[in-house]
Design a protein around this motif. Structure first.
Motif, mmCIF file in Angstrom:
data_model
loop_
_atom_site.group_PDB
_atom_site.id
_atom_site.type_symbol
_atom_site.label_atom_id
_atom_site.label_comp_id
_atom_site.label_asym_id
_atom_site.label_seq_id
_atom_site.Cartn_x
_atom_site.Cartn_y
_atom_site.Cartn_z
ATOM 1 N N SER A 53 4.184 -0.459 6.382
ATOM 2 C CA SER A 53 2.822 -0.387 6.911
ATOM 3 C C SER A 53 2.594 -1.304 8.102
ATOM 4 O O SER A 53 1.852 -0.960 9.031
ATOM 5 C CB SER A 53 1.814 -0.724 5.809
ATOM 6 N N THR A 89 0.816 -1.216 0.000
ATOM 7 C CA THR A 89 0.000 0.000 0.000
ATOM 8 C C THR A 89 0.848 1.263 0.000
ATOM 9 O O THR A 89 0.316 2.361 -0.008
ATOM 10 C CB THR A 89 -0.911 0.031 1.242
ATOM 11 N N THR A 90 2.176 1.126 0.020
ATOM 12 C CA THR A 90 3.016 2.314 0.001
ATOM 13 C C THR A 90 2.969 2.957 -1.382
ATOM 14 O O THR A 90 2.566 2.345 -2.364
ATOM 15 C CB THR A 90 4.477 1.980 0.345
ATOM 16 N N SER A 92 1.322 1.245 10.797
ATOM 17 C CA SER A 92 -0.140 1.187 10.941
ATOM 18 C C SER A 92 -0.590 0.405 12.167
ATOM 19 O O SER A 92 -1.793 0.282 12.419
ATOM 20 C CB SER A 92 -0.759 0.553 9.684
#
Length: 210
Positions: free
Chosen positions: A185, A135-136, A189
């Motif tokens: 992440s 997701t980067t 996250s």
């Protein structure tokens, strides 16, 4: 310079104040991160250097080396432990000339050919991936686990897997010969960053030393 690539944190300061970013970093280091890469694709030189110096001060307290992404000049100005370069950055051999023999030089290698070239030019470790979708914001092309296996066996230096890795899939790399995992992440996250890093470190040590 000696370094441990087992739990390799790649940073993401997007949308965070410097204080928030450094707080996350400290929690991750307390949890057992062994190597840190400061990655700033959007910051100009002055801002990048400022954050690099702040980051290094925290890393130094935990005796964890700081690697700068892409920018050999920032690494030199901040007296970081080293630099990590991609295929479109300065060649490893040129970075080695700039930084000298005592600094860490890492390189991205997605194929056996790239891995062997980076090793010949003086790389200390390789980053290989993306292993899973990520997701980067960095553009990636997926690297099969089988190719990671081939890269690990093609060079005598440590290989770190990167890309979409977390607690649920890290053990899929068992048997590849990988020396560590680079995470963004999965750490940034996490609800409890210190606890997450402790669990990740335990999983990785079990896998790497198996």
């Amino acid at each position: 310079m000696k370094f441990d690539p087992t739990l390799y944190l790649v940073t993401d300061s997007t949308g965070r104040t410097d204080d928030d970013f450094l707080s996350i970093l400290e929690k991750a280091l307390t949890g057992g991160v062994t190597l840190v890469q400061l990655r700033e694709k959007e910051r100009g030189g002055g801002e990048y250097l400022h954050l690099a110096r702040l980051t290094k001060a925290v890393c130094d307290r935990y005796r964890v080396p700081l690697i700068i992404d892409d920018r050999a000049d920032i690494a030199m100005a901040a007296d970081a432990a080293g630099v990590h370069v991609g295929q479109s950055d300065l060649p490893v051999c040129e970075v080695r000339k700039l930084l000298g023999e005592d600094k860490i030089v890492g390189a991205t290698a997605k194929t056996v050919e790239q891995a062997q070239k980076a090793y010949r030019e003086g790389a200390d470790y390789l980053g290989t991936g993306a292993i899973f979708p990520t997701t980067t914001k960095v553009k990636t092309v997926l690297t099969p686990v089988s190719r990671l296996n081939d890269v690990c066996r093609s060079v005598p230096i440590p290989v770190v897997a990167i890309g979409g890795l977390n607690k649920s899939n890290i053990l899929e790399l068992s048997g590849t010969g990988v020396d560590g995992v680079a995470l963004v992440s999965a750490i940034f996250s996490a609800e409890d960053i210190e606890s997450e890093c402790r669990e990740l470190r335990a999983l990785l040590e079990k896998m790497v030393n198996a």
